[in-house]
Design a protein around this motif. Structure first.
Motif, PDB file in Angstrom:
ATOM      1  N   ALA A   1       0.984  -1.206   0.076  1.00  0.00           N
ATOM      2  CA  ALA A   1      -0.013   0.046   0.109  1.00  0.00           C
ATOM      3  C   ALA A   1       0.873   1.097  -0.100  1.00  0.00           C
ATOM      4  O   ALA A   1       1.890   1.300   0.768  1.00  0.00           O
ATOM      5  CB  ALA A   1      -0.996   0.027   1.159  1.00  0.00           C
ATOM      6  N   GLY A   2       0.635   2.235  -0.771  1.00  0.00           N
ATOM      7  CA  GLY A   2       1.447   3.331  -1.062  1.00  0.00           C
ATOM      8  C   GLY A   2       1.083   4.254  -0.246  1.00  0.00           C
ATOM      9  O   GLY A   2       1.402   5.616  -0.307  1.00  0.00           O
ATOM     10  N   ASP A   3       0.410   4.228   0.955  1.00  0.00           N
ATOM     11  CA  ASP A   3       0.265   5.221   2.064  1.00  0.00           C
ATOM     12  C   ASP A   3       1.079   5.126   3.321  1.00  0.00           C
ATOM     13  O   ASP A   3       0.740   5.634   4.224  1.00  0.00           O
ATOM     14  CB  ASP A   3      -1.302   4.907   2.643  1.00  0.00           C
ATOM     15  N   ARG A   4       2.307   4.511   3.216  1.00  0.00           N
ATOM     16  CA  ARG A   4       3.189   4.459   4.243  1.00  0.00           C
ATOM     17  C   ARG A   4       4.750   4.935   3.709  1.00  0.00           C
ATOM     18  O   ARG A   4       5.131   4.738   2.620  1.00  0.00           O
ATOM     19  CB  ARG A   4       3.476   2.912   4.810  1.00  0.00           C
ATOM     20  N   PRO A   5       5.514   5.251   4.593  1.00  0.00           N
ATOM     21  CA  PRO A   5       7.032   5.991   4.156  1.00  0.00           C
ATOM     22  C   PRO A   5       7.514   4.874   3.205  1.00  0.00           C
ATOM     23  O   PRO A   5       7.666   3.588   3.687  1.00  0.00           O
ATOM     24  CB  PRO A   5       7.574   6.411   5.394  1.00  0.00           C
ATOM     25  N   ALA A   6       8.513   5.273   2.662  1.00  0.00           N
ATOM     26  CA  ALA A   6       9.738   4.403   1.828  1.00  0.00           C
ATOM     27  C   ALA A   6      10.865   4.983   1.857  1.00  0.00           C
ATOM     28  O   ALA A   6      11.093   6.284   2.211  1.00  0.00           O
ATOM     29  CB  ALA A   6       9.311   4.495   0.278  1.00  0.00           C
ATOM     30  N   LEU A   7      12.163   4.087   2.029  1.00  0.00           N
ATOM     31  CA  LEU A   7      13.476   4.409   1.941  1.00  0.00           C
ATOM     32  C   LEU A   7      14.005   4.016   0.831  1.00  0.00           C
ATOM     33  O   LEU A   7      13.999   2.685   0.654  1.00  0.00           O
ATOM     34  CB  LEU A   7      14.030   3.724   3.399  1.00  0.00           C
ATOM     35  N   VAL A   8      14.644   4.933   0.149  1.00  0.00           N
ATOM     36  CA  VAL A   8      15.354   4.581  -1.071  1.00  0.00           C
ATOM     37  C   VAL A   8      16.723   4.542  -0.984  1.00  0.00           C
ATOM     38  O   VAL A   8      17.237   5.677  -0.493  1.00  0.00           O
ATOM     39  CB  VAL A   8      14.744   5.489  -2.290  1.00  0.00           C
ATOM     40  N   LEU A   9      17.612   3.796  -1.183  1.00  0.00           N
ATOM     41  CA  LEU A   9      19.259   3.640  -1.277  1.00  0.00           C
ATOM     42  C   LEU A   9      19.501   4.071  -2.690  1.00  0.00           C
ATOM     43  O   LEU A   9      19.010   3.630  -3.811  1.00  0.00           O
ATOM     44  CB  LEU A   9      19.789   2.446  -1.118  1.00  0.00           C
ATOM     45  N   GLY A  10      20.288   5.174  -2.735  1.00  0.00           N
ATOM     46  CA  GLY A  10      20.888   5.741  -3.988  1.00  0.00           C
ATOM     47  C   GLY A  10      20.369   7.013  -4.160  1.00  0.00           C
ATOM     48  O   GLY A  10      19.269   7.516  -3.805  1.00  0.00           O
ATOM     49  N   ALA A  11      20.973   7.755  -5.111  1.00  0.00           N
ATOM     50  CA  ALA A  11      20.810   9.148  -5.604  1.00  0.00           C
ATOM     51  C   ALA A  11      21.048   9.579  -7.159  1.00  0.00           C
ATOM     52  O   ALA A  11      21.261  10.524  -7.341  1.00  0.00           O
ATOM     53  CB  ALA A  11      21.569  10.047  -4.618  1.00  0.00           C
ATOM     54  N   GLY A  12      21.027   8.237  -7.734  1.00  0.00           N
ATOM     55  CA  GLY A  12      21.577   8.539  -9.272  1.00  0.00           C
ATOM     56  C   GLY A  12      20.117   8.775 -10.139  1.00  0.00           C
ATOM     57  O   GLY A  12      18.894   8.971  -9.522  1.00  0.00           O
ATOM     58  N   GLY A  13      20.166   8.209 -11.395  1.00  0.00           N
ATOM     59  CA  GLY A  13      19.071   8.843 -12.366  1.00  0.00           C
ATOM     60  C   GLY A  13      17.710   8.004 -11.924  1.00  0.00           C
ATOM     61  O   GLY A  13      16.843   8.190 -11.854  1.00  0.00           O
ATOM     62  N   ALA A  14      18.396   6.469 -11.690  1.00  0.00           N
ATOM     63  CA  ALA A  14      17.216   5.677 -11.299  1.00  0.00           C
ATOM     64  C   ALA A  14      16.565   6.134  -9.959  1.00  0.00           C
ATOM     65  O   ALA A  14      15.186   5.777 -10.003  1.00  0.00           O
ATOM     66  CB  ALA A  14      17.978   4.068 -10.959  1.00  0.00           C
ATOM     67  N   ALA A  15      17.171   6.469  -8.956  1.00  0.00           N
ATOM     68  CA  ALA A  15      16.677   6.906  -7.820  1.00  0.00           C
ATOM     69  C   ALA A  15      15.524   8.270  -8.152  1.00  0.00           C
ATOM     70  O   ALA A  15      14.555   8.266  -7.472  1.00  0.00           O
ATOM     71  CB  ALA A  15      17.426   7.056  -6.809  1.00  0.00           C
ATOM     72  N   ARG A  16      15.828   8.861  -8.916  1.00  0.00           N
ATOM     73  CA  ARG A  16      15.188  10.000  -9.147  1.00  0.00           C
ATOM     74  C   ARG A  16      13.812   9.516  -9.930  1.00  0.00           C
ATOM     75  O   ARG A  16      12.938  10.123  -9.546  1.00  0.00           O
ATOM     76  CB  ARG A  16      15.728  10.932 -10.285  1.00  0.00           C
ATOM     77  N   GLY A  17      13.811   8.751 -10.653  1.00  0.00           N
ATOM     78  CA  GLY A  17      12.498   8.414 -11.280  1.00  0.00           C
ATOM     79  C   GLY A  17      11.723   7.264 -10.275  1.00  0.00           C
ATOM     80  O   GLY A  17      10.408   7.559 -10.325  1.00  0.00           O
TER      81      GLY A  17
END
Length: 271
Positions: A118-134
């Motif tokens: 469910a997209g109603d809870r926080p997410a943690l993303v590793l990385g900061a390149g072009g893939a992370a931006r998308g």
């Protein structure tokens, strides 16, 4: 003319896109071809001008050309403009139309692999390149309330967060483990854990038991991160589906058929 499409990158021999598009061409009985094209940065503009004259209806774009082709395009979709990069080009009416389907492919793969997510809870993303931006842009579009970024180079994470609103924040890479306690989705967009790359070393002990873990890397299919998450009982989603789902809009635009992402396609791409 026989319809042609392809994928451009530097390098390109590793790409599995010809396998998946070839599978769709055979399935739908289309007399067309999908061709890998090794294109260097210095040849990019000339190649894009030549391809339509050779019968190409469009191309996928992989590293390192996604930002460069966006700048060369005549028109771009909103989602391509949102990330300043394109992975899908369509040649039509003498113009180059740019799209970015990476985010949509990521979300489609996530929903297919983890239907209860469910997209109603926080997410943690590793990385900061072009893939992370998308990925960040797609998560925000899905209604994820907050996205936390962690990157080995903190300045890059801060720069990426600055492209979004205050729903995106950053933490120090070394604080990733404890921060997992407050997140329901963990996404690895780095190359860590990929075949030939250093391992991704993240302590998952604080991760909630129902949190979903996904990795956009698909070589190997089960990365060390996914293996560790599975051992804890967390639902996981591998990265291959993102590759498959992001390809479908381009195939539909070039060959006039909307293809299906299913187990037969996965088997074909895995060889």
């Amino acid at each position: 003319m026989i319809p042609l499409a392809g994928v451009i990158g530097d390098p390109i021999a590793h790409s599995r896109s010809p396998l998946l598009h070839g599978h769709w061409l055979r399935r739908h009985g289309i007399d067309g071809h999908y061709i890998p094209l090794h294109v260097r940065a210095s040849d990019l503009g000339g190649t894009l001008a030549l391809l339509p004259r050779l019968g190409f209806r469009g191309v996928n774009v992989t590293l390192p050309h996604k930002e460069a082709v966006f700048a060369l395009a005549d028109e771009a979709t909103d989602r391509a403009r949102a990330v300043g990069a394109a992975n899908t080009l369509t040649f039509r009416d003498g113009r180059i139309h740019a799209d970015n389907t990476d985010g949509a492919g990521f979300i489609a793969n996530l929903r297919q692999g983890a239907p209860d997510w469910a997209g109603d809870r926080p997410a943690l993303v590793l990385g900061a390149g072009g893939a992370a931006r998308g990925v960040v842009a797609a998560l925000l579009d899905e209604g994820v309330p907050t996205v936390t970024l962690a990157n080995r180079t903190a300045a890059r994470a801060e720069a990426l967060a600055g492209q979004f609103d205050d729903r995106v924040r950053t933490i120090d890479w070394n604080d990733t483990g404890p921060a997992l306690a407050d997140h329901a989705l963990l996404v690895n967009t780095t190359s860590l854990g990929m075949t030939g790359q250093p391992p991704l070393d993240v302590d998952l002990s604080a991760l909630p038991g129902d949190a979903v873990v996904t990795d956009i890397v698909y070589t190997p299919l089960s990365t060390p991160l996914l293996t560790a998450a599975q051992a804890r009982g967390n639902p996981t989603v591998d990265g291959l589906g993102m590759l498959l789902h992001q390809a479908a809009p381009g195939f539909a635009a070039w060959f006039g058929v909307t293809p299906q992402v299913d187990d037969d396609l996965r088997r074909a791409v895995l060889g």
